[in-house]
Motif scaffolding. Structure first.
Motif, PDB file in Angstrom:
ATOM      1  N   GLY A  56       0.757  -1.734  -0.103  1.00 22.49           N
ATOM      2  CA  GLY A  56      -0.018  -0.170   0.042  1.00 22.49           C
ATOM      3  C   GLY A  56       1.067   1.404   0.067  1.00 22.49           C
ATOM      4  N   TYR A  57       1.811   1.277  -1.133  1.00 23.16           N
ATOM      5  CA  TYR A  57       2.637   2.385  -1.099  1.00 23.16           C
ATOM      6  C   TYR A  57       1.383   3.713  -1.848  1.00 23.16           C
ATOM      7  CZ  TYR A  57       6.960   0.342   0.501  1.00 23.16           C
ATOM      8  OH  TYR A  57       8.258  -0.605   1.123  1.00 23.16           O
ATOM      9  N   ARG A  58       2.208   5.055  -1.054  1.00 23.92           N
ATOM     10  CA  ARG A  58       1.533   6.541  -1.932  1.00 23.92           C
ATOM     11  C   ARG A  58       2.420   7.353  -1.388  1.00 23.92           C
ATOM     12  NH1 ARG A  58      -1.587   6.903   3.155  1.00 23.92           N
ATOM     13  NH2 ARG A  58      -2.044   8.847   3.460  1.00 23.92           N
ATOM     14  N   MET A  59       2.619   8.046  -2.231  1.00 25.37           N
ATOM     15  CA  MET A  59       2.927   9.906  -1.768  1.00 25.37           C
ATOM     16  C   MET A  59       2.100  10.692  -1.066  1.00 25.37           C
ATOM     17  SD  MET A  59       5.803  11.773  -1.971  1.00 25.37           S
ATOM     18  CE  MET A  59       6.611  11.241  -3.159  1.00 25.37           C
ATOM     19  N   ALA A  60       2.454  11.165   0.168  1.00 24.48           N
ATOM     20  CA  ALA A  60       0.664  11.386   0.924  1.00 24.48           C
ATOM     21  C   ALA A  60       0.867  12.827   0.788  1.00 24.48           C
ATOM     22  CB  ALA A  60       1.517  12.106   2.481  1.00 24.48           C
ATOM     23  N   LYS A  61      -0.203  13.123   0.172  1.00 26.78           N
ATOM     24  CA  LYS A  61      -0.995  15.003  -0.655  1.00 26.78           C
ATOM     25  C   LYS A  61      -1.562  15.270   0.618  1.00 26.78           C
ATOM     26  CE  LYS A  61      -1.831  15.614  -3.888  1.00 26.78           C
ATOM     27  NZ  LYS A  61      -1.383  16.652  -4.954  1.00 26.78           N
ATOM     28  N   GLY A  62      -1.408  15.259   1.703  1.00 18.63           N
ATOM     29  CA  GLY A  62      -2.469  16.829   3.171  1.00 18.63           C
ATOM     30  C   GLY A  62      -2.916  16.019   3.216  1.00 18.63           C
ATOM     31  N   THR A  63      -4.015  14.944   2.563  1.00 19.73           N
ATOM     32  CA  THR A  63      -5.586  14.329   3.606  1.00 19.73           C
ATOM     33  C   THR A  63      -5.606  14.173   4.788  1.00 19.73           C
ATOM     34  OG1 THR A  63      -5.018  11.728   2.868  1.00 19.73           O
ATOM     35  CG2 THR A  63      -6.536  13.910   0.991  1.00 19.73           C
ATOM     36  N   THR A  64      -4.404  13.699   5.468  1.00 19.35           N
ATOM     37  CA  THR A  64      -4.172  12.978   6.287  1.00 19.35           C
ATOM     38  C   THR A  64      -2.554  14.237   7.125  1.00 19.35           C
ATOM     39  OG1 THR A  64      -2.113  11.507   6.027  1.00 19.35           O
ATOM     40  CG2 THR A  64      -4.878  11.330   5.819  1.00 19.35           C
ATOM     41  N   SER A  65      -2.313  13.355   8.468  1.00 19.13           N
ATOM     42  CA  SER A  65      -1.171  14.622   9.047  1.00 19.13           C
ATOM     43  C   SER A  65       0.526  13.915   8.026  1.00 19.13           C
ATOM     44  CB  SER A  65      -1.410  13.871  10.003  1.00 19.13           C
ATOM     45  OG  SER A  65      -0.676  12.784  10.652  1.00 19.13           O
ATOM     46  N   GLU A  66       0.536  12.650   7.423  1.00 20.70           N
ATOM     47  CA  GLU A  66       1.544  12.427   6.625  1.00 20.70           C
ATOM     48  C   GLU A  66       2.032  12.593   5.905  1.00 20.70           C
ATOM     49  OE1 GLU A  66       0.060   7.271   6.799  1.00 20.70           O
ATOM     50  OE2 GLU A  66      -0.962   9.046   5.408  1.00 20.70           O
ATOM     51  N   LYS A  67       3.437  12.792   5.555  1.00 22.13           N
ATOM     52  CA  LYS A  67       4.645  13.237   4.703  1.00 22.13           C
ATOM     53  C   LYS A  67       5.061  12.138   3.897  1.00 22.13           C
ATOM     54  CE  LYS A  67       4.324  17.787   7.142  1.00 22.13           C
ATOM     55  NZ  LYS A  67       4.744  19.305   7.548  1.00 22.13           N
ATOM     56  N   GLY A  68       5.631  12.975   2.898  1.00 18.01           N
ATOM     57  CA  GLY A  68       5.869  11.697   1.939  1.00 18.01           C
ATOM     58  C   GLY A  68       5.971  10.503   1.552  1.00 18.01           C
ATOM     59  N   VAL A  69       6.484   9.875   1.010  1.00 18.12           N
ATOM     60  CA  VAL A  69       6.137   8.061   0.206  1.00 18.12           C
ATOM     61  C   VAL A  69       6.206   7.319   1.387  1.00 18.12           C
ATOM     62  CG1 VAL A  69       6.255   6.032  -0.907  1.00 18.12           C
ATOM     63  CG2 VAL A  69       7.121   8.568  -1.634  1.00 18.12           C
ATOM     64  N   VAL A  70       4.583   7.140   1.951  1.00 16.37           N
ATOM     65  CA  VAL A  70       4.413   6.023   3.303  1.00 16.37           C
ATOM     66  C   VAL A  70       3.798   4.940   2.818  1.00 16.37           C
ATOM     67  CG1 VAL A  70       3.830   8.564   4.456  1.00 16.37           C
ATOM     68  CG2 VAL A  70       1.664   7.047   3.412  1.00 16.37           C
ATOM     69  N   GLU A  71       3.521   3.924   4.071  1.00 17.38           N
ATOM     70  CA  GLU A  71       3.036   2.635   3.709  1.00 17.38           C
ATOM     71  C   GLU A  71       1.396   2.381   4.336  1.00 17.38           C
ATOM     72  OE1 GLU A  71       4.699  -2.204   3.947  1.00 17.38           O
ATOM     73  OE2 GLU A  71       5.884  -0.243   4.160  1.00 17.38           O
ATOM     74  N   SER A  72       0.883   1.637   4.364  1.00 14.83           N
ATOM     75  CA  SER A  72      -0.288   1.686   4.952  1.00 14.83           C
ATOM     76  C   SER A  72      -1.099   0.045   4.345  1.00 14.83           C
ATOM     77  CB  SER A  72      -1.286   2.519   4.525  1.00 14.83           C
ATOM     78  OG  SER A  72      -1.770   2.269   2.820  1.00 14.83           O
ATOM     79  N   TYR A  73      -1.504  -1.006   5.422  1.00 13.58           N
ATOM     80  CA  TYR A  73      -1.571  -2.172   5.332  1.00 13.58           C
ATOM     81  C   TYR A  73      -2.861  -2.412   4.149  1.00 13.58           C
ATOM     82  CZ  TYR A  73      -3.802  -7.030   5.546  1.00 13.58           C
ATOM     83  OH  TYR A  73      -3.578  -8.550   6.240  1.00 13.58           O
ATOM     84  N   PHE A  74      -2.920  -2.706   3.415  1.00 11.74           N
ATOM     85  CA  PHE A  74      -3.265  -3.194   1.842  1.00 11.74           C
ATOM     86  C   PHE A  74      -4.337  -2.293   1.652  1.00 11.74           C
ATOM     87  CE2 PHE A  74      -7.519  -4.747  -0.242  1.00 11.74           C
ATOM     88  CZ  PHE A  74      -6.912  -5.188  -1.081  1.00 11.74           C
TER      89      PHE A  74
END
Length: 575
Positions: free
Chosen positions: A495-513
């Motif tokens: 579940g890799y993605r580039m965080a887009k500001g929809t949450t508090s995450e930044k950069g390429v992040v990972e989320s299970y499935f």
């Protein structure tokens, strides 16, 4: 009984069943008008404005609310010269016409910037406003406010306006409430008696300004019922009975978060009384209860005895973002689906019919900001040339079920909660008459609008292609298909993605499935379901791949989803 008038945070709530003003005279005599006037004057005083100083000087005393209210009552029917003759106390103030007009304009603008809600309470012995068409009542109230404002201002000016703007001066949303007829287990008596939303009317454009514009973290499980010992003031709560996919949810929201409760109407089908009377809900969510514990508390609990999932979010500015309302409801739904051995999908799915008559069901999976919704929106905008029809099955959260040896997709929501920044610039204006705008001036501004029907989202559509939304790789191929199940599973599960500001995450992040709303909380059980679903997909030769939306790459926010949409058209034509 709910109060005649209340004001919290940035909203006002008027109970039309207790007090309904259908004339300027009644409006000026109402508790609500007096309270709004007092609040506006206190803001001027607190800000130490020149307007306030000049009013105090002209009136000749510090307490100016009462004389202003009395002056407005006179100005409804008299011009300034007649008022001066009738009461010399106002002579000095009336001479300062510009000052008085500035106050009236400021007061009117302050009223219009508030979020304004009206309630109509129904009962078996309905009378008066309860039995009147509430849409007509809302329109009449808006005209009453406009008439009052114009009469007072024109009597101050001494002449009529040449240009009139028929603005929405009444309420933003009207809510019809029913007596409580839901069936709850005895353990939930603390919620019994809270009135249930039966119908809504929303006046566009409906723009709200929550205190937050992102969501952070995941929802954690607790093992003691978070509702058991709550001291709930029932007159401060409303219940929105939502149909979430095949499940029934009772969402209890505090009046402080009226905007989020009303916004649910654009996202989840409002259940009718026959859908919930004498039925136990599958999900319960209490949103906005004050507790002694400090900080944000967003938790869920599995009530095994009653076969229900319970969500709870406490009253704090940290949860004042619609994502906390929407995602908890979907988390509870997804947990229930996992219990039933179905696979929750964080993504989007459409059923399309080509001009040739050929049909296909396309599912795109990805976490927040991955570009799944944006790619399908670009697909819709480009569809006129190629498609007869496009139906949205889900735009954020759905479910894959194995039926008759094949994978079928089902939806949960009738609406979409999308980022304004990632849409065609003109799209928001085209949807203004039915959309709800959230913090349109900020990063991660959102648009909430209906996109499908309940009938379509629960019908069930056989999946023809499943794609992972890759928003961070600048791949020229745009669409790639996996040749084996293990590679496909590896990409989807990471579940890799580039965080887009929809949450508090930044950069390429990972989320299970790509789904932190259920699967991550039940990882072991979900692993088994994923294996079974992907085996079924590959056994049926359903194409599984990646689509490169490039939404996280600067300069590709619009071009990336457009190219992805074009590639999907090419895939469709090749079938």
């Amino acid at each position: 009984m709910i109060k005649e008038y209340s004001q919290n945070r940035s909203n006002v709530i008027m109970n039309f069943s207790k007090k309904y003003c259908d004339s300027p005279q009644e409006l000026l005599q109402s508790l609500g008008f007096r309270k709004v006037l007092e609040k506006y004057v206190s803001i001027l005083k607190k800000k130490d404005t020149l307007l306030y100083d000049n009013l105090v000087h002209s009136i000749g005393r510090d307490k100016i609310n009462k004389p202003l209210l009395e002056l407005f009552r006179l100005l409804l029917v008299l011009d300034t010269s007649e008022v001066a003759k009738l009461n010399k106390e106002y002579s000095k103030l009336i001479q300062e016409k510009d000052l008085l007009i500035d106050f009236v304009e400021g007061f009117y603008n302050y009223w219009r910037k508030l979020e304004r809600y009206a309630l109509i309470q129904t009962s078996k012995e309905s009378s008066g406003i309860q039995s009147v068409n509430f849409i007509g009542a809302n329109n009449n109230f808006s005209n009453t406010v406009l008439s009052t404002y114009r009469s007072i201002e024109e009597n101050i000016m001494g002449y009529k306006h040449n240009v009139y703007r028929q603005l929405s001066a009444g309420i933003n949303a009207g809510i019809v409430l029913n007596e409580n007829h839901e069936t709850l287990p005895v353990e939930y008596d603390v919620l019994s008696g809270i009135q249930v939303v039966n119908a809504l009317v929303i006046t566009p454009p409906f723009i709200i300004y929550p205190k937050r514009n992102t969501r952070s973290g995941t929802f954690s499980e607790v093992f003691a019922n978070p509702i058991s010992n709550l001291n709930i003031k029932k007159s401060h709560y409303f219940c929105y009975p939502a149909k979430v996919g095949e499940l029934l949810a009772f969402v209890y929201f505090h009046r402080d978060f009226m905007n989020h409760g009303v916004a649910l109407a654009n996202l989840f089908e409002l259940a009718k009384p026959q859908d919930y009377e004498h039925k136990k809900p599958d999900l319960i969510y209490v949103f906005g209860q004050r507790i002694e514990e400090k900080g944000k508390k967003t938790v869920f609990y599995k009530d095994n005895q009653n076969d229900m999932y319970i969500g709870f979010a406490n009253n704090t500015e940290d949860i004042d973002y619609f994502g906390y309302m929407k995602k908890m409801i979907l988390t509870l739904h997804n947990l229930k689906m996992i219990d039933k051995q179905h696979l929750p999908i964080h993504g989007a799915m459409v059923n399309v019919t080509m001009k040739s008559g050929k049909t296909a069901n396309i599912a795109i999976i990805g976490d927040s900001g991955a570009g799944k919704s944006e790619s399908l929106e670009a697909f819709r905008l480009l569809s006129d040339k190629y498609l007869k029809e496009i139906k949205i099955i889900f735009d954020d959260m759905g479910t894959f079920k194995i039926e008759n040896g094949k994978v079928y997709g089902y939806g949960t929501e009738i609406g979409a909660f999308v980022r304004l920044d990632d849409l065609d610039p003109g799209y928001a204006f085209k949807e203004m008459d039915r959309a709800i705008f959230m913090n349109p001036d900020k990063v991660n501004a959102r648009l909430l609008l209906p996109v499908s029907t309940y009938k379509d989202i629960v019908k069930g559509y056989k999946v023809d292609i499943v794609l992972y939304a890759n928003n961070y790789d600048n791949n020229k191929e745009v669409l790639e298909l996996f040749s084996n199940k293990e590679d496909a599973k590896d990409t989807f599960v990471k579940g890799y993605r580039m965080a887009k500001g929809t949450t508090s995450e930044k950069g390429v992040v990972e989320s299970y499935f790509a789904n932190p709303f259920g699967p991550i909380q039940r990882k072991e059980e979900t692993d088994i379901i994923i294996e079974r679903v992907f085996s079924t997909l590959f056994n049926n030769k359903v194409e599984v791949g990646q689509i490169y939306t490039k939404l996280g790459i600067k300069g590709y926010e619009i071009k990336g989803p457009e190219k992805a949409a074009i590639k999907l058209f090419e895939w469709l034509k090749s079938k």
